[in-house]
Design a protein around this motif. Sequence first.
Motif, PDB file in Angstrom:
ATOM      1  N   ILE A  25     -17.980 -31.306  16.727  1.00  0.00           N
ATOM      2  CA  ILE A  25     -19.385 -31.665  16.515  1.00  0.00           C
ATOM      3  C   ILE A  25     -20.200 -30.583  17.219  1.00  0.00           C
ATOM      4  O   ILE A  25     -20.076 -30.397  18.437  1.00  0.00           O
ATOM      5  CB  ILE A  25     -19.710 -33.059  17.116  1.00  0.00           C
ATOM      6  CG1 ILE A  25     -18.726 -34.122  16.601  1.00  0.00           C
ATOM      7  CG2 ILE A  25     -21.156 -33.433  16.822  1.00  0.00           C
ATOM      8  CD1 ILE A  25     -18.796 -34.414  15.135  1.00  0.00           C
ATOM      9  N   ILE A  26     -21.000 -29.861  16.457  1.00  0.00           N
ATOM     10  CA  ILE A  26     -21.736 -28.701  16.955  1.00  0.00           C
ATOM     11  C   ILE A  26     -23.237 -28.994  16.964  1.00  0.00           C
ATOM     12  O   ILE A  26     -23.785 -29.499  15.979  1.00  0.00           O
ATOM     13  CB  ILE A  26     -21.456 -27.465  16.054  1.00  0.00           C
ATOM     14  CG1 ILE A  26     -19.941 -27.211  15.922  1.00  0.00           C
ATOM     15  CG2 ILE A  26     -22.192 -26.244  16.572  1.00  0.00           C
ATOM     16  CD1 ILE A  26     -19.254 -26.809  17.191  1.00  0.00           C
ATOM     17  N   ALA A  27     -23.912 -28.644  18.058  1.00  0.00           N
ATOM     18  CA  ALA A  27     -25.360 -28.806  18.174  1.00  0.00           C
ATOM     19  C   ALA A  27     -26.091 -27.733  17.364  1.00  0.00           C
ATOM     20  O   ALA A  27     -25.498 -26.733  16.957  1.00  0.00           O
ATOM     21  CB  ALA A  27     -25.767 -28.718  19.646  1.00  0.00           C
ATOM     22  N   SER A  28     -27.386 -27.930  17.166  1.00  0.00           N
ATOM     23  CA  SER A  28     -28.173 -26.975  16.380  1.00  0.00           C
ATOM     24  C   SER A  28     -28.221 -25.591  17.015  1.00  0.00           C
ATOM     25  O   SER A  28     -28.444 -24.594  16.321  1.00  0.00           O
ATOM     26  CB  SER A  28     -29.596 -27.507  16.159  1.00  0.00           C
ATOM     27  OG  SER A  28     -30.216 -27.733  17.404  1.00  0.00           O
ATOM     28  N   ASP A  29     -27.986 -25.514  18.329  1.00  0.00           N
ATOM     29  CA  ASP A  29     -27.967 -24.199  18.990  1.00  0.00           C
ATOM     30  C   ASP A  29     -26.574 -23.562  18.971  1.00  0.00           C
ATOM     31  O   ASP A  29     -26.359 -22.509  19.556  1.00  0.00           O
ATOM     32  CB  ASP A  29     -28.474 -24.317  20.437  1.00  0.00           C
ATOM     33  CG  ASP A  29     -27.546 -25.140  21.333  1.00  0.00           C
ATOM     34  OD1 ASP A  29     -26.496 -25.624  20.864  1.00  0.00           O
ATOM     35  OD2 ASP A  29     -27.891 -25.299  22.512  1.00  0.00           O
ATOM     36  N   GLY A  30     -25.639 -24.219  18.298  1.00  0.00           N
ATOM     37  CA  GLY A  30     -24.289 -23.678  18.166  1.00  0.00           C
ATOM     38  C   GLY A  30     -23.323 -24.121  19.246  1.00  0.00           C
ATOM     39  O   GLY A  30     -22.137 -23.786  19.191  1.00  0.00           O
ATOM     40  N   SER A  31     -23.799 -24.849  20.228  1.00  0.00           N
ATOM     41  CA  SER A  31     -22.914 -25.286  21.316  1.00  0.00           C
ATOM     42  C   SER A  31     -22.070 -26.485  20.877  1.00  0.00           C
ATOM     43  O   SER A  31     -22.490 -27.286  20.030  1.00  0.00           O
ATOM     44  CB  SER A  31     -23.726 -25.637  22.564  1.00  0.00           C
ATOM     45  OG  SER A  31     -24.577 -26.729  22.314  1.00  0.00           O
ATOM     46  N   LEU A  32     -20.910 -26.576  21.471  1.00  0.00           N
ATOM     47  CA  LEU A  32     -19.992 -27.665  21.156  1.00  0.00           C
ATOM     48  C   LEU A  32     -20.447 -28.944  21.864  1.00  0.00           C
ATOM     49  O   LEU A  32     -20.613 -28.961  23.089  1.00  0.00           O
ATOM     50  CB  LEU A  32     -18.577 -27.299  21.605  1.00  0.00           C
ATOM     51  CG  LEU A  32     -17.502 -28.366  21.417  1.00  0.00           C
ATOM     52  CD1 LEU A  32     -17.248 -28.629  19.940  1.00  0.00           C
ATOM     53  CD2 LEU A  32     -16.219 -27.946  22.127  1.00  0.00           C
TER      54      LEU A  32
END
Length: 74
Positions: A25-32
């Motif tokens: 599941i990845i956030a909109s900023d690309g972080s996990l």
Amino acid sequence: MSEQSPVKITVTENGWYQVEGTTEIIASDGSLIREGDKFFLCRCGHSNVKPFCDNTHKTCGFVDDGLGKKPKKD
Ligand code: FES
């Protein structure tokens, strides 16, 4: 090369999206946010821990469009 089963997403009756299979599941900023083999994602829009379900759908009156199947949450 290992072969993985495809990720399966089940729309549950008046509830969450059940995600089964190795998933990130990845956030909109690309972080996990989280990785794992089973997730319950909010579909009602009222969870306090989005993108995950916190069972608020049971008290907010969420009723789906009939697409969902009976839930099988462990
Ligand atoms: S689907 Fe469970 S809190 Fe939204």
